[in-house]
Design a protein around this motif. Structure first.
Motif, PDB file in Angstrom:
ATOM      1  N   ALA A 139      84.354  25.048  71.209  1.00 24.69           N
ATOM      2  CA  ALA A 139      84.202  26.425  71.645  1.00 24.69           C
ATOM      3  C   ALA A 139      83.568  27.276  70.553  1.00 24.69           C
ATOM      4  N   GLN A 140      82.822  28.316  70.950  1.00 26.90           N
ATOM      5  CA  GLN A 140      82.219  29.239  69.996  1.00 26.90           C
ATOM      6  C   GLN A 140      83.304  30.102  69.382  1.00 26.90           C
ATOM      7  N   VAL A 141      83.306  30.216  68.038  1.00 30.96           N
ATOM      8  CA  VAL A 141      84.354  30.984  67.365  1.00 30.96           C
ATOM      9  C   VAL A 141      83.846  32.331  66.866  1.00 30.96           C
ATOM     10  N   THR A 200      81.508  27.255  63.328  1.00 31.79           N
ATOM     11  CA  THR A 200      82.068  26.510  64.465  1.00 31.79           C
ATOM     12  C   THR A 200      83.564  26.254  64.319  1.00 31.79           C
ATOM     13  N   THR A 201      84.160  26.647  63.184  1.00 32.74           N
ATOM     14  CA  THR A 201      85.604  26.465  62.981  1.00 32.74           C
ATOM     15  C   THR A 201      86.187  27.757  62.419  1.00 32.74           C
ATOM     16  N   SER A 211      85.380  28.067  58.585  1.00 33.13           N
ATOM     17  CA  SER A 211      84.001  28.433  58.280  1.00 33.13           C
ATOM     18  C   SER A 211      83.699  29.851  58.746  1.00 33.13           C
ATOM     19  N   ARG A 212      84.392  30.318  59.777  1.00 36.72           N
ATOM     20  CA  ARG A 212      84.215  31.703  60.229  1.00 36.72           C
ATOM     21  C   ARG A 212      84.672  32.682  59.157  1.00 36.72           C
ATOM     22  N   SER A 213      85.801  32.386  58.521  1.00 40.87           N
ATOM     23  CA  SER A 213      86.309  33.244  57.465  1.00 40.87           C
ATOM     24  C   SER A 213      85.314  33.333  56.305  1.00 40.87           C
TER      25      SER A 213
END
Length: 571
Positions: free
Chosen positions: A12-14, A39-40, A43-45
């Motif tokens: 899913a897109q985060v 994508t996780t 990694s978003r943070s």
């Protein structure tokens, strides 16, 4: 199987990223600096933590130091990051100070580069343009042999508040090196073959382009699988750099087998054996055997490089060939010595060939021997693809003579010429023109003693289409073994043929053709024009066009259609 067991949320897109306020090059560069969306959650943070800094850096790289960047984050499914940017006014160049010291100061190549630096007063600062010019300056110095060159200044001073920037770039080239001695394994190849191929000559100013050209020349000989020519920078001194040449021999023997078919020679099988380098002096050989029901042949060629391995070659060859000339079955045995010179785009050759030819006409056997000195001159120019040129012009001339008092069956002088022309109109239209001319001069009373291969014939896929292979020529009436009178095509002492063809390309591979051929092989005052016309379809391959053509000899009383099939370029 493991992928099928992963939960769908893993894919899913985060984070969704929205970039506003930028367009054109600014937007493209900002997105490049931001990179792909995470994508996780982890990694978003990391992505969110560095987003502002990356956008700011992307704008500064293009000269925008006064940008305002506002980030808004909405947590949902997925999270949404909105980046609002006001780039502000760009920083512009105020002073551009580019200096050059050393011998490069008087080098025209550097003058041209400095004149096209891309850095001008009042232009928007672009760090990419600055770095690109800086790299070009260093690269040109290495290409031209300034191996001790260094930057004494290389900086960009930016005043964001004032909106100005100053460039300070000074390069001290030092001396320009010269080519030093060449080092290579002399057991591999003799120096008399290497030196003529070198455009990089000892004592001349260093130029990397000359190294590349020398390397290409060595590779073209076919003696080597790989050629590496480079400067030995570790051993340079006193503005001289020696050269190291590494030569990796080509495969000692190569064998090619070809299978083909044409309506002229019917089916054929060809075996070619090549030895590109027999010894350190560059001698080579090629043996070619071809079986065809019309003209089986075998040829052996031994080549010796003379003053230049590519432009001056001495060849010895032997040939045995059976052929059909009109209604004559001929066997040729030939020994030839030939020296070929290349000057610019022209090829000159001097030759001496000994020819023994035997032939049969209506059950009667004949044999003759000739010693024929000759000279030929040719030129071929092409534009576009080698096997499918978009333009081109070729011309070929040959003169041979023989004397009854110097080893020939009769006195003779034979002259021949061939022309080809290709021109394209736009992407789809193409015109191909061809012509063959020839004449052989023999004393009165010796005309019938001329061997078939020294006469002229016309007809076939490369001549007048619609007629059989070498089926057009002077006709005689003779008596066969049964005492019956028969008419035989025995060839003419003159040849005039021409061809005009229009081609239209439907696709890059497929094209259609309309053509008209005409001419005759005849004796003096006995010209009889033969016409052939037709249509064709061509399929372009990596070895040339496969040409399937349907032609009609409409100058005949009872014309019938003939199919011609050929493969390869027109000339």
């Amino acid at each position: 199987m493991f992928l099928l067991l992963l939960p769908l949320t893993a894919f899913a897109q985060v984070l969704e990223v929205r970039l506003e306020g930028l367009d054109g090059e600014l937007e493209k560069n900002a997105r490049a600096w931001l990179g792909d969306a995470p994508t996780t959650p982890q990694s978003r943070s990391n992505y969110l933590h560095g987003a502002r800094e990356r956008v700011v850096s992307s704008l500064q790289a293009l000269g925008y130091y006064r940008a305002e960047v506002d980030l808004q984050l909405e947590r949902g499914e997925p999270w949404v990051l909105s980046i609002h940017v006001d780039p502000g006014e760009p920083v512009r160049l105020r002073h551009v100070n580019i200096g050059l010291d050393g011998e490069a100061k008087n080098d025209p190549a550097f003058s041209d580069l400095l004149a096209d630096s891309g850095l001008k007063r009042d232009d928007v600062l672009n760090h990419g343009t600055y770095e690109d010019f800086r790299r070009k300056l260093q690269s040109l110095a290495l290409q031209r042999g300034y191996f001790d060159g260094r930057f004494s200044q290389a900086r960009v001073e930016v005043e964001p508040i004032g909106g100005t920037a100053d460039v300070h770039l000074h390069y001290n080239s030092g001396p320009r090196y010269r080519f030093g001695p060449l080092q290579w394994d002399r057991e591999t190849i003799d120096g008399s073959l290497v030196r003529p191929l070198l455009t990089a000559r000892e004592g001349e100013p260093y130029d990397q382009a000359k190294l590349r050209e020398s390397q290409i020349q060595l590779q073209r000989t076919g003696y080597f699988s790989t050629v590496i020519l480079r400067p030995d920078l570790d051993d340079r001194g006193d503005a001289v750099v020696p050269l190291d040449l590494e030569l990796f021999p080509a495969t000692r023997h190569s064998f090619d087998v070809g299978v083909g078919y044409s309506t002229d020679t019917e089916e054929r099988v060809t075996l070619t054996w090549r030895t590109p380098r027999l010894n350190r002096y560059g001698h080579s050989q090629e043996t070619r055997l071809q079986y065809s029901s019309v003209n089986p042949s075998g040829r052996f060629t031994y080549s010796i490089p003379m003053s230049h391995p590519l432009n001056d070659v001495l060849q010895f060859s032997a040939l045995v060939e059976d052929n059909e000339f009109g209604d004559l079955d001929s066997r040729q045995q030939e020994l030839r010595v030939r020296r070929e010179f290349r000057r610019n785009s022209w090829i000159y050759s001097f030759s001496l060939r000994g020819l023994r030819e035997s032939w049969n006409a209506a059950g009667n056997s004949f044999e003759a021997e000739y010693l024929l000195p000759g000279f030929s001159l040719s030129q071929r120019k092409r534009g576009g693809s080698l096997v499918n040129p978009s333009s081109g012009f070729s011309q070929w001339y040959r003169i041979e003579g023989g004397s009854e008092s110097a080893g020939s069956h009769i006195d003779l002088l034979r002259l021949s010429a061939n022309y080809g022309y290709i021109h394209s109109f736009g992407e789809r239209h193409r015109v191909v023109l061809r012509s063959d001319l020839g004449t052989v001069l023999v004393p009165d009373g010796q005309r019938d003693s001329l061997a078939p291969s020294l006469n002229f014939f016309a007809g076939g896929a490369q001549s007048i289409r619609g007629y059989g292979y070498q089926s057009i020529g002077r006709e005689i009436v003779t008596t066969n073994d049964q005492g019956e009178e028969v008419k035989l095509v025995v060839g003419g002492e003159r040849l005039v043929t021409g061809s005009a063809e229009y081609q239209y390309s439907f696709t890059p591979q497929w094209r259609g053709a309309l053509f008209l051929d005409g001419g005759d092989a005849f004796d003096k005052d006995d010209f009889d024009m033969h016409y052939g016309a037709g249509v064709g379809v061509h399929y372009v391959t990596q070895v040339g066009a496969i040409r399937l053509e349907l032609a009609n000899p409409f100058s005949e009383d009872d014309p019938s259609w003939r199919i011609h099939l050929a493969i390869g370029a027109e000339f």
